[in-house]
Design a protein around this motif. Structure first.
Motif, PDB file in Angstrom:
ATOM      1  N   GLN A   2       0.826  -1.196   0.000  1.00 45.64           N
ATOM      2  CA  GLN A   2       0.000   0.000   0.000  1.00 45.64           C
ATOM      3  C   GLN A   2       0.865   1.253   0.000  1.00 45.64           C
ATOM      4  OE1 GLN A   2      -2.162  -0.710   3.636  1.00 45.64           O
ATOM      5  NE2 GLN A   2      -3.656  -2.058   2.661  1.00 45.64           N
ATOM      6  N   ASN A   3       0.286   2.372  -0.436  1.00 49.52           N
ATOM      7  CA  ASN A   3       0.985   3.655  -0.358  1.00 49.52           C
ATOM      8  C   ASN A   3       1.225   4.023   1.102  1.00 49.52           C
ATOM      9  OD1 ASN A   3       0.579   3.675  -3.082  1.00 49.52           O
ATOM     10  ND2 ASN A   3      -0.691   5.506  -3.123  1.00 49.52           N
ATOM     11  N   PHE A   4       2.304   4.747   1.342  1.00 49.31           N
ATOM     12  CA  PHE A   4       2.535   5.206   2.716  1.00 49.31           C
ATOM     13  C   PHE A   4       3.442   6.423   2.720  1.00 49.31           C
ATOM     14  CE2 PHE A   4       5.942   2.102   1.995  1.00 49.31           C
ATOM     15  CZ  PHE A   4       7.062   2.740   2.502  1.00 49.31           C
ATOM     16  N   THR A   5       3.346   7.168   3.820  1.00 53.17           N
ATOM     17  CA  THR A   5       4.286   8.248   4.129  1.00 53.17           C
ATOM     18  C   THR A   5       4.929   7.911   5.461  1.00 53.17           C
ATOM     19  OG1 THR A   5       2.945   9.904   2.978  1.00 53.17           O
ATOM     20  CG2 THR A   5       4.539  10.708   4.614  1.00 53.17           C
ATOM     21  N   LEU A   6       6.231   7.861   5.500  1.00 53.83           N
ATOM     22  CA  LEU A   6       6.950   7.477   6.712  1.00 53.83           C
ATOM     23  C   LEU A   6       7.916   8.576   7.112  1.00 53.83           C
ATOM     24  CD1 LEU A   6       7.689   5.305   8.851  1.00 53.83           C
ATOM     25  CD2 LEU A   6       9.405   4.454   7.243  1.00 53.83           C
ATOM     26  N   HIS A   7       7.793   9.015   8.362  1.00 50.52           N
ATOM     27  CA  HIS A   7       8.729  10.000   8.899  1.00 50.52           C
ATOM     28  C   HIS A   7       9.044   9.588  10.328  1.00 50.52           C
ATOM     29  CE1 HIS A   7      10.826  13.688   9.639  1.00 50.52           C
ATOM     30  NE2 HIS A   7       9.940  14.144  10.501  1.00 50.52           N
ATOM     31  N   THR A   8      10.285   9.222  10.588  1.00 52.69           N
ATOM     32  CA  THR A   8      10.689   8.799  11.935  1.00 52.69           C
ATOM     33  C   THR A   8      11.753   9.775  12.439  1.00 52.69           C
ATOM     34  OG1 THR A   8      12.264   7.253  10.928  1.00 52.69           O
ATOM     35  CG2 THR A   8      10.143   6.371  11.552  1.00 52.69           C
ATOM     36  N   PRO A   9      11.317  10.871  13.064  1.00 49.85           N
ATOM     37  CA  PRO A   9      12.229  11.976  13.367  1.00 49.85           C
ATOM     38  C   PRO A   9      13.069  11.821  14.625  1.00 49.85           C
ATOM     39  CG  PRO A   9      10.018  12.534  14.060  1.00 49.85           C
ATOM     40  CD  PRO A   9       9.922  11.189  13.402  1.00 49.85           C
ATOM     41  N   THR A  10      12.806  10.796  15.420  1.00 51.46           N
ATOM     42  CA  THR A  10      13.509  10.678  16.696  1.00 51.46           C
ATOM     43  C   THR A  10      14.968  10.266  16.503  1.00 51.46           C
ATOM     44  OG1 THR A  10      11.439  10.022  17.778  1.00 51.46           O
ATOM     45  CG2 THR A  10      13.492   9.589  18.967  1.00 51.46           C
ATOM     46  N   LYS A  11      15.864  11.040  17.047  1.00 52.02           N
ATOM     47  CA  LYS A  11      17.288  10.707  17.028  1.00 52.02           C
ATOM     48  C   LYS A  11      17.549   9.683  18.128  1.00 52.02           C
ATOM     49  CE  LYS A  11      21.873  12.872  17.509  1.00 52.02           C
ATOM     50  NZ  LYS A  11      22.575  14.170  17.700  1.00 52.02           N
ATOM     51  N   ILE A  12      18.187   8.582  17.790  1.00 52.82           N
ATOM     52  CA  ILE A  12      18.460   7.511  18.755  1.00 52.82           C
ATOM     53  C   ILE A  12      19.921   7.540  19.167  1.00 52.82           C
ATOM     54  CG2 ILE A  12      18.437   5.035  19.170  1.00 52.82           C
ATOM     55  CD1 ILE A  12      15.657   6.137  18.845  1.00 52.82           C
TER      56      ILE A  12
END
Length: 387
Positions: A2-12
């Protein structure tokens, strides 16, 4: 897929000694409120490490955030934030502390005339600003350290609600596996179960040819199966704790759920058990999941067979036998960690099931699952099957 938008902004910041680098992640002139739970961080050295890293900074403390964080407690922190002009929140603890701190961040800037509980009732849709958050994780389980969701309980009504908003996603998270060495076995077991079910809720749905997501999810499940028991037997094995901690984070940071259907019905039914009976979140998931998988074996057939083969190495017998085996193996895994899987194991006789179903109805949770076809009648049967 499926289409998606992914943004994982957390710095680990992952690994030994990473708490020492905390100061570089927070503005030097920030007015910080450090939130935590019952005070274990003052006995296991984490508090001292944090305060050493923030030496010379303006830091206030707020303790007492519960394992299922309550609105009533969190609003006390909101008052402090407003009165002391706090502009940065640092959550030091597990998922409950992180969840509670997200609510504080949103409620502190909430300008609507409605009670801030409205943030939960609208699932976070009305949040337009929030204070920045950082997390020092002490208990791997929920993945809250790098996502935008939180679950909050209102003690006065026994209501438990979730909200999501990208504005409360932590700016950074410090993950040092060594700080988990002193955790009690129950918390470690709960964390493994929690991460496992988070993965399953995004994996055991129906095929959309999301091969990357499937293989990633299967890798997390296999890692938890291998390392979960070892984390209990070898509490100071750094590599084991590192793999458990990273698995829990990856299970709910958005990556394995991108582009694939998701379920979450087990969580919805589990939340009501916690709200009514006070069971640990992971305990409720262990109760509901095996019964839910069995009830949905037709709708989940293809993925259950894939799960049976790739995760549990079940390749012989009929389709139904392999599905039975996979569900039984899941139940056995939870129980091997010391997390029972039936209501009766917690001295609950099922008399509260009508109330649990009524609560689902009150929240309009009447069309659950990846197909939105789990009705109240279906939910009641799942509860009954979990006795």
């Amino acid at each position: 897929m499926q289409n998606f938008t992914l943004h994982t902004p957390t710095k680990i910041l992952f690994g030994k000694g990473q708490i020492a680098g905390l100061a570089a992640e927070i503005p030097a002139d920030a007015r910080i409120l450090m939130t935590y739970g019952g005070g274990s961080i003052k006995h296991n050295g984490v508090f001292d490490q944090v305060m050493s890293a923030l030496k010379g900074r303006y830091v206030l403390e707020f303790s007492g955030i519960e394992p299922n964080p309550t609105y009533e407690t969190l609003m006390k922190a909101v008052d402090i934030v407003r009165r002391e002009k706090i502009d940065f929140l640092l959550a030091v603890g597990g998922g409950s502390v992180a969840d509670g701190t997200k609510f504080i961040a949103a409620a502190a800037n909430y300008t609507a005339e409605a009670d801030p509980w409205h943030i939960l009732l609208t699932r976070g849709a009305e949040v337009t600003s929030a204070l920045p958050i950082g997390v020092v994780l002490t208990l791997p389980a929920t993945g809250s350290e790098s996502n935008s969701g939180a679950v909050i309980t209102r003690k006065t009504s026994g209501d438990k609600q979730a909200f999501m908003n990208p504005l409360v996603c932590p700016k950074f998270a410090v993950l040092d596996p060594e700080v988990t060495y002193s955790l009690p076995p129950r918390q470690i077991a709960n964390g493994v179960v929690d991460a496992f079910v988070h993965t399953v809720e995004q994996y055991l749905t129906y095929p959309v040819n999301g091969k990357v997501q499937d293989r990633f999810a299967e890798g997390l499940l296999l890692t938890l199966i291998e390392e979960g028991p070892r984390a209990l037997k070898e509490p100071t094995n750094y590599d084991v704790r590192a793999n458990v901690m990273w698995s829990a984070t990856q299970a709910l940071n958005g990556l394995i759920g991108a582009g694939v259907p998701q379920d979450w019905s087990t969580h919805m039914l589990g939340h009501e058990i916690t709200a009514l009976h006070g069971l640990d979140h992971a305990q409720t998931l262990a109760i509901v999941l095996p019964a839910m998988l069995n009830a949905r074996r037709v709708q989940k057939r293809e993925k259950l067979l894939q799960y049976a083969q790739r995760v549990w190495n079940l390749t012989s017998g009929s389709d139904d036998e392999r599905i039975d085996g996979a569900i039984a193996a899941t139940r056995h895994f939870f129980e091997s960690l010391g997390v029972p899987t039936r209501f009766s194991d917690y001295k609950l006789d099922g008399s509260s099931i009508p109330t649990l179903v009524s609560k689902l109805n009150e929240k309009n949770l009447t069309a659950l699952g990846e197909h939105y076809d789990i009705t109240l009648e279906h939910s009641q049967r799942v509860y009954e099957a979990a006795l």
